[in-house]
Motif scaffolding. Structure first.
Motif, PDB file in Angstrom:
ATOM      1  N   ASN A   1      17.098   9.728  20.935  1.00  0.00           N
ATOM      2  CA  ASN A   1      16.721   8.337  20.678  1.00  0.00           C
ATOM      3  C   ASN A   1      15.296   7.984  21.081  1.00  0.00           C
TER       4      ASN A   1
ATOM      5  N   LEU B   1      13.864   4.249  25.756  1.00  0.00           N
ATOM      6  CA  LEU B   1      15.077   3.937  24.997  1.00  0.00           C
ATOM      7  C   LEU B   1      15.085   2.491  24.530  1.00  0.00           C
TER       8      LEU B   1
ATOM      9  N   CYS C   1      21.690  12.655  24.320  1.00  0.00           N
ATOM     10  CA  CYS C   1      21.699  11.329  23.704  1.00  0.00           C
ATOM     11  C   CYS C   1      20.356  10.644  23.887  1.00  0.00           C
TER      12      CYS C   1
END
Length: 427
Positions: A405, A378, A401
């Protein structure tokens, strides 16, 4: 765990020594601030000791399990880890982890490094000099030598063959300390190492299996996406078995004799500091961060390093070579510590015995890699915000999420992990 009060810790001779953590649990509110850190160090280092102002060791939130400070002292520069605030502290059982690391440095490691092991400078230098551990209500710290002035640093994000080989040779030496002590002084080993050890799952978050299950679902989807040539022949029973691994995760760190050892518990690139020669080739290694140290199968440490930290190319081309490197280092070290013949050790700790133990426990490292690897990919700002709980909702949305990413490269690497375990037939 033992006496509160002050302990003066000098420079290490043959290995880490001395201080113990206060018996009071760190269960109150608040963080250990800089003034508290400085005052605690002065108490432990002795009256009149020179202790500089603590400065941040890294950016806020960069530490997954602690807030870290650099502190200059008359005994040399230190790294001081302190308990972070909520919600990290309670959600991750960090009070327990700090107490566990204090016990490792103050009691367990000095025992393992006793007698012949303490005379082996190669082994003793694999650990940082321990200064002190201390806990007050709501606050705790562990202070060790800062190794940066000696040139030690983290390796690149994935380990190449040279780094992987050095790491597994060091792991073999570390595990050999346990096996040698078990043979030499079994009753004392049981008392010092085994009796006080917490199970790995007692030290980690209750939500971990749920997070793993969500990440594993995404990893299996990535396997089907990026390795479609495998899908037709392997999509059935193999994938169903992999998806069911989380159900047996809690038992993956159970100790099984005769190979059970004191494991690091979090043996990956983030907890290894390498020393380098003038040519840039790694020549030495120090193990750090023993919050999750526990008595369990050696496959716990082995599998985590291979699945989480070794590059996909290293896993694909050098898997058997690296497992052999580990076992060879372990037996060489045991032979040196015990003064016995290699043939005796080869028979009692056979390659077949290690292979079967690894097969039974390697899903531990595989599942942690499936869960943790995406977070390492991330962007730093997003990771920090998730770590502070700012973007955490329910588990499913949090994992979604993360997956959104990490990009195509991240999803491919997850799919490659699934492909590796299918190709090797472990599950």
């Amino acid at each position: 765990m033992c006496d509160p009060g002050r302990t003066r810790v000098g420079r290490r001779q043959s290995g880490p020594s001395g201080a113990r953590m206060d018996s009071r649990d760190a269960t109150g509110d608040g963080n250990a601030d800089r003034r508290w850190v400085r005052d605690v160090l002065r108490r432990h280092l002795g009256p009149g000791a020179r202790v500089g102002d603590p400065t941040p060791f890294c950016a806020a939130g960069d530490g997954f399990a602690s807030e870290m400070f650099s502190v200059e002292t008359e005994d040399g520069p230190l790294v001081v880890k302190t308990l972070p605030g909520e919600p990290r502290r309670s959600a991750r059982r960090l009070d327990r982890q700090f107490a566990n690391e204090a016990r490792f440095y103050g009691e367990v490691l000095p025992f393992l490094l006793g007698a012949r092991a303490g005379e082996d400078d190669i082994i003793a230098r694999m650990f940082p000099r321990f200064v002190c551990a201390h806990a007050d209500p709501g606050r705790a710290l562990v202070a060790v030598e800062d190794l940066r002035p000696r040139g030690f640093r983290l390796a690149p994000k994935t380990l190449d063959l040279v780094h992987s080989r050095l790491a597994l040779r060091a792991l073999g030496k570390f595990h050999a300390l346990s096996l040698a002590a078990k043979r030499r002084t079994p009753a004392e080993f049981q008392e010092v190492v085994v009796a006080g050890a917490k199970h790995w799952r007692q030290l980690t978050s209750d939500e971990l299996p749920t997070m793993m299950r969500e990440c594993l679902d995404h990893a299996v989807q990535a396997y089907a996406e990026f390795f479609p040539e495998d899908k037709a022949g392997r999509a059935g029973d193999d994938l169903n078995r992999i998806l069911g691994l989380v159900d047996s995760f809690d038992g993956s760190a159970d100790p099984e004799e005769p190979l059970a050892v004191l494991c690091h518990g979090d043996f990956n690139r983030n907890n290894l500091l390498f020393g380098y020669g003038e040519d840039g080739v790694p020549t030495s290694l120090v193990l750090i961060d023993f919050q999750l140290a526990t008595y369990c199968s050696p496959g716990v440490d082995l599998s985590l390093l291979l699945f989480l930290s070794a590059s996909a190319e290293v896993r694909r081309l050098h898997w058997d070579e690296l497992l052999l490197e580990y076992r060879t280092s372990l037996l060489e070290t045991m032979q040196r510590l015990l003064g016995c013949g290699r043939d005796v050790l080869e028979k009692e700790y056979s390659a077949e015995l290690f292979a079967e133990d690894f097969r039974r426990h390697c899903h531990h490292g595989f599942l942690i890699a499936i869960f943790f690897q995406p977070f390492l990919m991330l962007p730093p700002d997003l990771l920090a915000s998730m770590d502070d709980g700012k973007t955490l909702g329910d588990v499913k949305s949090s994992v979604s999420c993360v997956m959104q990413n990490i990009g195509e490269e991240g999803r491919r690497s997850l799919g490659a992990l699934v492909k590796d375990v299918i190709d090797k037939g472990y599950f």
